[in-house]
Enzyme design. Structure first.
Site, short mmCIF file in Angstrom:
data_model
loop_
_atom_site.label_atom_id
_atom_site.label_comp_id
_atom_site.label_asym_id
_atom_site.label_seq_id
_atom_site.Cartn_x
_atom_site.Cartn_y
_atom_site.Cartn_z
N SER A 55 1.81 4.88 -1.77
CA SER A 55 2.30 5.95 -3.47
C SER A 55 3.50 5.15 -4.18
CB SER A 55 2.50 7.66 -2.80
OG SER A 55 3.76 7.49 -2.23
N THR A 56 4.00 4.60 -3.36
CA THR A 56 5.05 3.52 -3.71
C THR A 56 4.45 2.57 -4.65
OG1 THR A 56 6.72 4.60 -2.65
CG2 THR A 56 8.25 3.28 -4.18
N GLY B 77 5.52 -1.18 -0.21
CA GLY B 77 7.26 0.35 0.69
C GLY B 77 6.99 0.30 1.89
N GLY C 32 2.66 4.00 7.66
CA GLY C 32 2.13 5.74 7.41
C GLY C 32 0.96 5.52 7.02
N GLU D 168 -0.46 -4.83 6.46
CA GLU D 168 0.82 -5.65 5.40
C GLU D 168 1.69 -6.22 6.01
OE1 GLU D 168 1.36 -1.01 3.78
OE2 GLU D 168 1.65 -1.06 5.73
N THR E 111 0.70 -1.65 0.08
CA THR E 111 0.20 0.10 -0.18
C THR E 111 1.11 1.35 -0.06
OG1 THR E 111 -1.50 -0.95 1.14
CG2 THR E 111 -1.69 1.25 1.56
#
Ligand code: 5RP
Length: 232
Positions: free
Chosen positions: A33-34, A88, A102, A109, A31
């Site tokens: 943005s990367t 990420g 974050g 995760e 999960t």
């Protein structure tokens, strides 16, 4: 480094990591943005190259993005193993101790990571640090009695802050829990902290991922580089 530069490094790491996924694999998809760049690239490969794999996602957000490309996503309990999970991270040190969460997805995760044969993280170079802890450590807590957990953390000097959204409402995880961020500055004894947190009643999970990752693909201005964990 400005955001555009950072995004370029995240994208390069995501595209590099997508090469690890082969036909027939079961892949954990993280999960953030990367990971969005990773899923974009996997979606491209599915649509343009006919790549066929099954995904298990660590959030509903990633599930929606993956399914929008036609990637097959199944429930974690419908697979007997996960070949590799690519996710990420918020920080990682040379001992492969990291902070995640974050994006408030730390619980799923960690469950997906724990059930994966291999774990790969994709980060831009700003995430590689000497000592973890500058990034506030996310802790997922049950809403019932969360105020008491926050007080307990305050008494221990953990500098907790209940995570709120833009409207000032408590952020909810995919399991409908709250997130408390601990502003520790630096974490010199991550193992002891992890034990203390997980033994706190009301805590579901924390964002310390200690020596779990096998490989970190770092987006670097000179091209993605790989840090390999030989102690696992
Ligand atoms: C979400 C996470 C993310 O992997 C982590 O926050 C990194 O996110 P980004 O790639 O957006 O910097 O742990 O819970």
């Amino acid at each position: 480094m400005d955001k555009a530069q950072q995004d370029a490094l995240k994208k390069a790491a995501g595209i590099e990591a997508a090469k690890l996924i082969e036909n027939g694999m079961i892949a954990g998809l993280g999960t953030g943005s990367t990971v969005r760049f990773l899923v974009d690239e996997l979606g491209r490969r599915v649509q343009e190259e006919g790549l066929e794999f099954t995904g298990v996602t660590t959030s509903r957000r990633t599930q929606e993005q993956a399914e929008s490309y036609g990637i097959k996503i199944v429930d974690i309990d419908d697979v007997d193993h996960i070949d590799v999970t690519i996710d990420g991270a918020d920080e990682v040190d040379k001992n492969f101790n990291g902070i995640k969460g974050g994006g408030a997805a730390l619980l799923w995760e960690k469950i997906v990571a724990t059930n994966s044969d291999k774990i790969v993280w994709i980060v831009d170079e700003s995430k590689v640090v000497d000592t973890i802890g500058k990034f506030p450590l996310p802790v997922e807590v049950i809403p019932f009695g969360a105020g008491h957990v926050v007080k307990e953390f305050e008494a221990k000097g953990y500098k907790p802050v209940l995570r709120l959204d833009a409207e000032g409402k408590e952020v909810r995880t995919d399991e409908n829990n709250f997130v408390v961020d601990l502003h520790l500055g630096r974490i010199d004894h991550p193992q002891e902290l992890a034990e203390d947190l997980i033994n706190t009643v009301g805590v579901v999970e924390h964002g310390l991922f200690l020596n779990m990752v096998d490989k970190v693909i770092v987006g670097d201005p000179n091209g993605p580089r790989v840090m390999t964990n030989s102690n696992k």
